[in-house]
Design a protein around this motif. Structure first.
Motif, PDB file in Angstrom:
ATOM      1  N   ARG A 241       0.842  -1.196   0.000  1.00 28.37           N
ATOM      2  CA  ARG A 241       0.000   0.000   0.000  1.00 28.37           C
ATOM      3  C   ARG A 241       0.883   1.255   0.000  1.00 28.37           C
ATOM      4  NH1 ARG A 241      -5.488   0.072   1.455  1.00 28.37           N
ATOM      5  NH2 ARG A 241      -5.451  -2.016   2.317  1.00 28.37           N
ATOM      6  N   ARG A 242       1.928   1.236   0.813  1.00 26.68           N
ATOM      7  CA  ARG A 242       2.855   2.379   0.884  1.00 26.68           C
ATOM      8  C   ARG A 242       3.597   2.544  -0.446  1.00 26.68           C
ATOM      9  NH1 ARG A 242       4.437   0.507   6.112  1.00 26.68           N
ATOM     10  NH2 ARG A 242       6.299  -0.401   5.192  1.00 26.68           N
ATOM     11  N   ASP A 243       4.002   1.424  -1.017  1.00 23.44           N
ATOM     12  CA  ASP A 243       4.725   1.443  -2.295  1.00 23.44           C
ATOM     13  C   ASP A 243       3.839   2.073  -3.385  1.00 23.44           C
ATOM     14  OD1 ASP A 243       6.518   1.009  -4.297  1.00 23.44           O
ATOM     15  OD2 ASP A 243       6.489  -1.178  -4.209  1.00 23.44           O
ATOM     16  N   ALA A 244       2.576   1.649  -3.411  1.00 24.77           N
ATOM     17  CA  ALA A 244       1.638   2.196  -4.404  1.00 24.77           C
ATOM     18  C   ALA A 244       1.474   3.699  -4.205  1.00 24.77           C
ATOM     19  CB  ALA A 244       0.292   1.482  -4.297  1.00 24.77           C
ATOM     20  N   ALA A 245       1.307   4.112  -2.944  1.00 22.29           N
ATOM     21  CA  ALA A 245       1.101   5.537  -2.648  1.00 22.29           C
ATOM     22  C   ALA A 245       2.323   6.349  -3.077  1.00 22.29           C
ATOM     23  CB  ALA A 245       0.820   5.731  -1.160  1.00 22.29           C
ATOM     24  N   ALA A 246       3.515   5.805  -2.808  1.00 23.28           N
ATOM     25  CA  ALA A 246       4.749   6.529  -3.141  1.00 23.28           C
ATOM     26  C   ALA A 246       4.885   6.726  -4.651  1.00 23.28           C
ATOM     27  CB  ALA A 246       5.953   5.760  -2.595  1.00 23.28           C
ATOM     28  N   ARG A 247       4.346   5.789  -5.422  1.00 21.60           N
ATOM     29  CA  ARG A 247       4.430   5.899  -6.881  1.00 21.60           C
ATOM     30  C   ARG A 247       3.226   6.626  -7.461  1.00 21.60           C
ATOM     31  NH1 ARG A 247       7.415   1.337  -9.348  1.00 21.60           N
ATOM     32  NH2 ARG A 247       8.450   0.158  -7.720  1.00 21.60           N
ATOM     33  N   GLY A 248       2.246   6.931  -6.609  1.00 29.65           N
ATOM     34  CA  GLY A 248       1.027   7.554  -7.098  1.00 29.65           C
ATOM     35  C   GLY A 248       0.150   6.570  -7.858  1.00 29.65           C
ATOM     36  N   TRP A 249       0.255   5.298  -7.520  1.00 32.72           N
ATOM     37  CA  TRP A 249      -0.519   4.248  -8.186  1.00 32.72           C
ATOM     38  C   TRP A 249      -1.725   3.868  -7.332  1.00 32.72           C
ATOM     39  CZ3 TRP A 249       3.598   0.012  -9.854  1.00 32.72           C
ATOM     40  CH2 TRP A 249       4.449   0.567 -10.830  1.00 32.72           C
ATOM     41  N   SER A 250      -2.674   3.207  -7.967  1.00 31.92           N
ATOM     42  CA  SER A 250      -3.816   2.677  -7.224  1.00 31.92           C
ATOM     43  C   SER A 250      -3.378   1.427  -6.450  1.00 31.92           C
ATOM     44  CB  SER A 250      -4.944   2.317  -8.183  1.00 31.92           C
ATOM     45  OG  SER A 250      -4.532   1.236  -9.002  1.00 31.92           O
ATOM     46  N   PHE A 251      -4.149   1.097  -5.448  1.00 24.98           N
ATOM     47  CA  PHE A 251      -3.860  -0.124  -4.685  1.00 24.98           C
ATOM     48  C   PHE A 251      -5.123  -0.976  -4.595  1.00 24.98           C
ATOM     49  CE2 PHE A 251      -4.029  -2.656  -0.864  1.00 24.98           C
ATOM     50  CZ  PHE A 251      -2.832  -3.354  -0.951  1.00 24.98           C
ATOM     51  N   THR A 252      -4.956  -2.259  -4.840  1.00 25.14           N
ATOM     52  CA  THR A 252      -6.082  -3.188  -4.683  1.00 25.14           C
ATOM     53  C   THR A 252      -5.602  -4.386  -3.885  1.00 25.14           C
ATOM     54  OG1 THR A 252      -6.294  -2.859  -7.071  1.00 25.14           O
ATOM     55  CG2 THR A 252      -7.981  -4.217  -6.017  1.00 25.14           C
ATOM     56  N   ARG A 253      -6.468  -4.863  -3.011  1.00 22.64           N
ATOM     57  CA  ARG A 253      -6.182  -6.127  -2.329  1.00 22.64           C
ATOM     58  C   ARG A 253      -7.006  -7.196  -3.030  1.00 22.64           C
ATOM     59  NH1 ARG A 253      -5.935  -8.370   3.384  1.00 22.64           N
ATOM     60  NH2 ARG A 253      -7.255 -10.196   3.237  1.00 22.64           N
ATOM     61  N   VAL A 254      -6.350  -8.254  -3.404  1.00 20.85           N
ATOM     62  CA  VAL A 254      -7.049  -9.341  -4.088  1.00 20.85           C
ATOM     63  C   VAL A 254      -6.946 -10.578  -3.199  1.00 20.85           C
ATOM     64  CG1 VAL A 254      -7.116 -10.762  -6.182  1.00 20.85           C
ATOM     65  CG2 VAL A 254      -6.326  -8.392  -6.312  1.00 20.85           C
ATOM     66  N   GLU A 255      -8.046 -11.280  -3.060  1.00 15.52           N
ATOM     67  CA  GLU A 255      -8.015 -12.491  -2.246  1.00 15.52           C
ATOM     68  C   GLU A 255      -7.369 -13.626  -3.042  1.00 15.52           C
ATOM     69  OE1 GLU A 255      -8.710 -12.481   0.940  1.00 15.52           O
ATOM     70  OE2 GLU A 255      -9.308 -10.369   0.730  1.00 15.52           O
ATOM     71  N   GLY A 256      -6.352 -14.207  -2.480  1.00 15.78           N
ATOM     72  CA  GLY A 256      -5.709 -15.345  -3.128  1.00 15.78           C
ATOM     73  C   GLY A 256      -6.464 -16.635  -2.828  1.00 15.78           C
ATOM     74  N   ASP A 257      -5.918 -17.727  -3.304  1.00 15.88           N
ATOM     75  CA  ASP A 257      -6.574 -19.018  -3.133  1.00 15.88           C
ATOM     76  C   ASP A 257      -5.471 -20.081  -3.063  1.00 15.88           C
ATOM     77  OD1 ASP A 257      -7.948 -21.421  -3.418  1.00 15.88           O
ATOM     78  OD2 ASP A 257      -9.368 -20.608  -4.895  1.00 15.88           O
ATOM     79  N   MET A 258      -5.467 -20.838  -1.998  1.00 17.45           N
ATOM     80  CA  MET A 258      -4.404 -21.835  -1.779  1.00 17.45           C
ATOM     81  C   MET A 258      -4.638 -23.137  -2.570  1.00 17.45           C
ATOM     82  SD  MET A 258      -1.919 -20.944   0.304  1.00 17.45           S
ATOM     83  CE  MET A 258      -1.347 -22.520   0.976  1.00 17.45           C
TER      84      MET A 258
END
Lengths: 210, 246
Positions: free
Chosen positions: B191-208
């Motif tokens: 999230r911090r990395d995205a903010a620093a680049r001015g990019w959007s951030f999404t959390r995606v649910e993975g699947d094991m």
């Protein structure tokens, strides 16, 4: 009269400001633009390609030489056109749909431009329709596609199929490249040419239009 | 079954969790993430070395914790025992749990860069492999000041712009949360990395699912390729991703 061997060296060494000023001085002094190109600039780029393939030049050297060539060509081209000379051909280039990686594509575009081709840069994430439009409406002789991911490689086949369906098969040549792309894949999808490096791409484009 | 797993370290946490639950006996060898950076022929050679080094008398099969990985396993040959490989272009399929889910997400979000715990913690520095990497050979890992020194200010600007800005067309980061205890710290970092680049951030649910299916021996034809002894893996360029070549 300027020593024109310096023009050869300026292109070879990627010295764009010198290449441009040498060409300008030569043209002002009444030099034949076709001669500047054929005797000094193209041989310099040929040597750049040779050094690259011999692993003596690397990508940065290739790029700055192409840049110097392009700068010099921009001064010469209007005079060549006025004299009725044709460009080496028109290439529409882009990364395929879904692929945003354009370093390789830009490299090939720079080398082709340095090789005397006119470039229509379609950018990244280019749809098959856009490639077709470039051939049909902008007069591209060659469609050049790149992909960095195996995920996006199928877009090359889709584009080749779209070109066929548009009735342009044979009228426009298709060449492809990019890290995961192979000659075998090019053969499979019916592309006319393949290169795994930017210097080779210029040679392929010339062969396709010969 | 007694199985050998050769896997990329990017999958370390997920595989370890699935390993704890498998009914089979599995020996594991992890390999550096940097193998991906040295080009397909280099990666293939090292992958084949690892496969060839397996003591085949000890195992029923060798499983790969790898995807096609930009053709890094194309040409890999099973020796005396079968080789089991997920049908996947890259590890995002493994994290998302299906190649179809990845395909749909990928084409709906072309400018998204994926992050996972392993991808973040295993870093971007390929270590000793960096010298062999394609990006190094192309000069893509150059420092601006080194370019200036070698090619002068004017050319350095041009080269840096042409070669070194590898993510200029990206616009977002998707963090794939796998339901591991470590997720929140890595998600926060993304999230911090995205903010620093001015990019959007999404959390995606993975699947094991695919990790578990691999380690539990559920090698369904749709999700896994089982390469018989003596045969090799090829890129299929179709929806099955990989196929067998004699």
């Amino acid at each position: 009269m300027t020593d024109l061997q310096e023009l050869y060296t300026a292109v070879l060494e990627g010295d764009a400001p010198s290449a441009k000023s040498l060409v300008q001085t030569a043209l002002d002094g009444g030099a034949d633009p076709q001669e500047l190109l054929a005797k000094y600039m193209i041989p310099a780029m040929d040597e750049v390609g040779r050094l690259f393939e011999a692993n003596e030049y690397f990508v940065p050297e290739l790029l700055i030489a192409a840049r110097a060539m392009k700068g010099a060509l921009e001064l010469i081209r209007p005079k060549l056109v006025a004299a009725g000379a044709k460009s080496a051909g028109k290439v529409a280039i882009g990364t395929v749909r879904g692929d945003l990686h354009d370093i390789g594509k830009n490299l090939v575009a720079a080398m082709l431009e340095g090789g005397g081709f006119d470039i229509i840069d379609l950018g990244v994430d280019v749809s098959p329709e856009k490639f077709v439009e470039a051939a049909r409406e902008k007069g591209a002789d060659v469609i050049a596609m790149s992909a960095l991911l195996t995920t996006t490689m199928p877009g090359m086949k889709t584009t080749v199929d779209a070109i066929d369906q548009a009735g342009l098969k044979g009228k426009v040549k298709v060449m492809i490249g990019g890290a995961p792309v192979t000659q075998r894949f090019a053969d499979e999808i019916g592309a006319d040419g393949f290169s795994d490096n930017a210097s080779g791409a210029v040679r392929i484009a010339r062969q396709l239009l010969a | 079954m007694r199985l050998k797993l050769i896997a990329c370290e990017v999958l370390f946490r997920e595989l370890c969790q699935a390993l704890a639950d498998t009914p089979h006996t599995v020996d594991v060898q992890f390999a550096p993430k940097g193998l991906h950076d040295i080009g397909a022929p280099g990666m293939l050679a090292r992958m084949q070395q690892m496969v060839d080094a397996v003591d085949e008398a000890q195992y029923d099969a060798v499983m790969l914790g790898y995807a096609l990985c930009n053709n890094g396993i194309a040409g890999l040959t099973a020796r005396g025992i079968p080789l089991v490989v997920p049908r996947a272009h890259d590890c995002i399929t493994l994290f998302l749990g299906s190649k179809e889910k990845y395909h749909d997400f990928f084409h709906a979000n072309p400018g998204v860069y994926f992050h996972t715990a392993g991808w973040i913690e295993r870093g971007t520095d390929a270590g000793e492999l960096q010298q062999l990497s394609v990006s190094h050979q192309m000069g893509m890992d150059s420092q601006y000041k080194d370019l200036v020194e070698k090619y002068g200010e004017d050319n350095a600007k041009y080269l840096f712009d042409m070669l070194c800005n590898t993510t200029r067309n990206y616009s977002g980061i998707a963090y794939i949360a796998m339901g591991l205890g470590s997720d929140s710290a890595f998600e926060e970092q993304s999230r911090r990395d995205a903010a620093a680049r001015g990019w959007s951030f999404t959390r995606v649910e993975g699947d094991m699912r695919l990790f578990r299916d691999l380690l539990e021996g559920r090698w369904d034809e749709a999700d896994f390729l089982v390469v018989p002894p003596g045969q090799s893996i090829a890129a299929s360029h179709g929806s099955d991703v990989i196929s067998i070549t004699a």
